[in-house]
Design a protein around this motif. Structure first.
Motif, PDB file in Angstrom:
ATOM      1  N   GLN A  10      26.354  80.658 -26.044  1.00  0.00           N
ATOM      2  CA  GLN A  10      25.189  81.522 -26.132  1.00  0.00           C
ATOM      3  C   GLN A  10      24.499  81.282 -27.474  1.00  0.00           C
ATOM      4  O   GLN A  10      25.149  81.210 -28.505  1.00  0.00           O
ATOM      5  N   TYR A  11      23.206  81.129 -27.428  1.00  0.00           N
ATOM      6  CA  TYR A  11      22.422  80.908 -28.639  1.00  0.00           C
ATOM      7  C   TYR A  11      21.302  81.932 -28.704  1.00  0.00           C
ATOM      8  O   TYR A  11      20.841  82.413 -27.686  1.00  0.00           O
ATOM      9  N   ASN A  12      20.862  82.207 -29.931  1.00  0.00           N
ATOM     10  CA  ASN A  12      19.711  83.085 -30.051  1.00  0.00           C
ATOM     11  C   ASN A  12      18.433  82.251 -29.972  1.00  0.00           C
ATOM     12  O   ASN A  12      18.477  81.022 -29.921  1.00  0.00           O
ATOM     13  N   TYR A  13      17.314  82.923 -29.951  1.00  0.00           N
ATOM     14  CA  TYR A  13      16.034  82.239 -29.769  1.00  0.00           C
ATOM     15  C   TYR A  13      15.806  81.176 -30.836  1.00  0.00           C
ATOM     16  O   TYR A  13      15.399  80.052 -30.532  1.00  0.00           O
ATOM     17  N   GLN A  14      16.077  81.517 -32.084  1.00  0.00           N
ATOM     18  CA  GLN A  14      15.828  80.579 -33.178  1.00  0.00           C
ATOM     19  C   GLN A  14      16.692  79.334 -33.039  1.00  0.00           C
ATOM     20  O   GLN A  14      16.217  78.215 -33.268  1.00  0.00           O
ATOM     21  N   GLU A  15      17.945  79.494 -32.660  1.00  0.00           N
ATOM     22  CA  GLU A  15      18.828  78.341 -32.491  1.00  0.00           C
ATOM     23  C   GLU A  15      18.335  77.434 -31.361  1.00  0.00           C
ATOM     24  O   GLU A  15      18.329  76.209 -31.494  1.00  0.00           O
ATOM     25  N   LEU A  16      17.919  78.041 -30.254  1.00  0.00           N
ATOM     26  CA  LEU A  16      17.392  77.262 -29.134  1.00  0.00           C
ATOM     27  C   LEU A  16      16.125  76.518 -29.534  1.00  0.00           C
ATOM     28  O   LEU A  16      15.942  75.347 -29.205  1.00  0.00           O
TER      29      LEU A  16
END
Length: 69
Positions: A10-16
């Protein structure tokens, strides 16, 4: 070489978004092999779908919050 986009992480928006930016930079390299470019393109498509879903969920949450006030 691209990595498999099927990860359950699972990644947050910034990581994606950062991952997508990295792929775009790799795709802009004129020396990239066609097979690698296709894999990066597939991975980017998956990331874009995840980002769109993330934004849709955020929009839904915003609508729910503003409805309460």
């Amino acid at each position: 070489m691209p990595h498999n986009g099927d990860s359950k992480e699972q990644y947050n928006y910034q990581e994606l978004s950062t991952k997508l930016d990295e792929i775009v930079a790799k795709l802009q390299d004129s020396n990239i092999e066609l097979d690698d470019a296709l894999e990066y393109y597939k991975e980017a498509s998956i990331l874009i779908k995840k980002l769109e879903k993330y934004l849709d969920q955020a929009e839904t949450q915003i609508h729910e919050i503003t409805r309460k006030f």
